[in-house]
Every structure is written in C-alpha cells, then in structure tokens.
Design a protein around this motif. Sequence first.
Motif, short mmCIF file in Angstrom:
data_model
loop_
_atom_site.label_atom_id
_atom_site.label_comp_id
_atom_site.label_asym_id
_atom_site.label_seq_id
_atom_site.Cartn_x
_atom_site.Cartn_y
_atom_site.Cartn_z
N PHE A 97 22.54 57.81 87.98
CA PHE A 97 23.66 57.29 87.06
C PHE A 97 22.83 55.91 86.38
O PHE A 97 21.73 55.75 86.58
CB PHE A 97 24.86 56.67 87.52
CG PHE A 97 24.71 55.67 88.71
CD1 PHE A 97 24.68 54.63 88.41
CD2 PHE A 97 24.53 56.10 89.72
CE1 PHE A 97 24.34 53.21 89.14
CE2 PHE A 97 24.13 55.12 90.95
CZ PHE A 97 24.49 53.73 90.66
N ILE A 98 23.43 55.47 85.11
CA ILE A 98 22.93 54.18 84.78
C ILE A 98 24.23 53.10 85.05
O ILE A 98 25.29 53.51 84.60
CB ILE A 98 22.30 54.03 83.16
CG1 ILE A 98 21.70 52.93 83.03
CG2 ILE A 98 23.50 54.48 82.38
CD1 ILE A 98 20.91 52.76 81.61
N SER A 99 23.94 51.94 85.23
CA SER A 99 24.90 50.87 85.41
C SER A 99 24.29 49.49 84.78
O SER A 99 23.14 49.63 84.21
CB SER A 99 25.20 50.54 86.72
OG SER A 99 24.26 49.72 87.33
N GLU A 100 25.03 48.48 84.64
CA GLU A 100 24.40 47.07 84.11
C GLU A 100 23.35 46.91 84.94
O GLU A 100 22.29 46.28 84.22
CB GLU A 100 25.47 46.13 84.06
CG GLU A 100 26.41 46.27 82.95
CD GLU A 100 27.11 44.56 82.83
OE1 GLU A 100 26.97 43.97 83.54
OE2 GLU A 100 27.64 44.71 82.05
N THR A 101 22.97 47.18 86.03
CA THR A 101 21.98 46.73 87.12
C THR A 101 20.86 47.59 87.54
O THR A 101 19.94 47.48 87.75
CB THR A 101 22.52 45.73 88.26
OG1 THR A 101 23.37 46.71 88.85
CG2 THR A 101 23.36 44.77 87.64
#
Length: 261
Positions: A97-101
């Motif tokens: 996935f991608i997140s803020e961090t």
Amino acid sequence: MIVIADNLNTRNRDYTEALRKKDAGPVAALARKIRDAGAEIINVQCSLDGAGDEEALPWVTGIIGSETGLPVSLDSRNVDALKATLLHCKQPPLMNFISETEPKDQYALLSLVSASGSSLVLRASRGTVPNTLEAKLQILEGLIEMANEADIPNARLFADPSLVHLVGGMGQTNLANSYKCIKVLADLVEPPINTVAWIANISIGLEERLKKQVEASLLFYLAGAGLDAAIVDVLDDSVRKALSCIKSFRDEMIFSQTDLM
C-alpha cells in the motif's frame, strides 16, 4: 464485492516455511486451494519490512500466476521488489500500500504504479492509525491528490480506512469511523474511488473461537457502507458464507443454498 485472499502472509507457518526452503510445492497447492475457495485476487506477503522481497516476491507471484491465473496484490514496502515482481505478473497487480509515511520512496512507487497500469491501496495512516473520521479523510484526500498528480485515476485507487484491533484501546471508535469513512468516500468522491478493508485486523487479540464470527459480521457491516473489496481469509467457512450472501444480495452472483452448506 472483490474478494482478496490474505492467506499468504507471515502468520501462516506452512507458507513461511515453504518460503524459507523455497519449496514450490506447498505454495502451489495453497494457491490452488485459495483459488478454488473463491478468491478473485491473492495478496502476497513475504516479509513484514520488505527484507528479502526482491527474491521471494517474484518467486511466489510466478507460482500463483502459473497455478491459478489470478491477479495478485503485492504487499511489500520494498519498491525494488515490486518493480522486479511486475515481470512475473500476467496482469497489472494491486500494489498494497501507500500511506503518509510508507514506503520511504513514495514517488518511486507512484511512478511505478502509473507506468505499469497497476492499482494502488491508499491507507489512512501516518505511521499510527488516526482515531477520527476527519483525520482519516484528510490523509486519504492527500494521497488521492498525490496519485492523481502521478496520472493514476481514481478507478485504480482503493482507499483503506485502516481497521485496528477491536479489543484494543480505540478499536470500537475506529471501527465506527471506518464505516463512516467508507460511506463518505462512496457518496462524495468524484470520479468514484474504490474502498477496501483488511478484515482480519479487527480480530487480533480475540479468542480463536470468536475470530471468524466477528470477521464475518464485520463483512456484513461494512458492506452496508458500500465497501468494494475485502481482504479476507477465504479458507474459513464463516467468512466464505458471508461473502456469498453479500455477493448474492448485491446481485453479483446467483444465490445458491449449497454455498451456505
């Protein structure tokens, strides 16, 4: 509802042992079993931190492709491993996935997803999972904007509200906010964006005899909010029966009593 199998994960001892030995037989057998249980996508996890994924992720993905023909969800923070694995994908995968961090090189991941025609999970997290609806939506809004700027359309994005353990601290509050998050995204985002939830996260810490009952109930609950895809244990009967009912209620499949027996 899109059924994404989460059975190839680091909690599965037989699978991790086959990874360690690089024994294709058990992996192939498990992949076929997952396919036959109704999976539409198979999530592939080879590590928790991406270490060793450059070798392991392409290897497992190749086996899944040859044994089942199903698309995969690539669960890795290692962008180099994701790039190498694309060569073994028979169709564009879901990047998870991608997140803020995470991952560290977000723009490399976005570029890879854009160029390959892959789909992408956007997780409402900034290292820790926020406990308010507003914070979840703020994170997802920023990630949608980043993805769109990288020429990834909403149709290839899957927003994940980030479920947490029901029995811990903010579990029930987080679950209520996750329901609202899915509903808001389904109702308001244009062009439409997909939503996805990792169902097994809710049951960590529960007694074993209760886990699948809670997961199956959660599927019905989130389906009511408009959930598009669920990452689930497809080999569990309670979960499988819940999915059959949801798909039948949504007219996505023909109802059959035998599916509930």
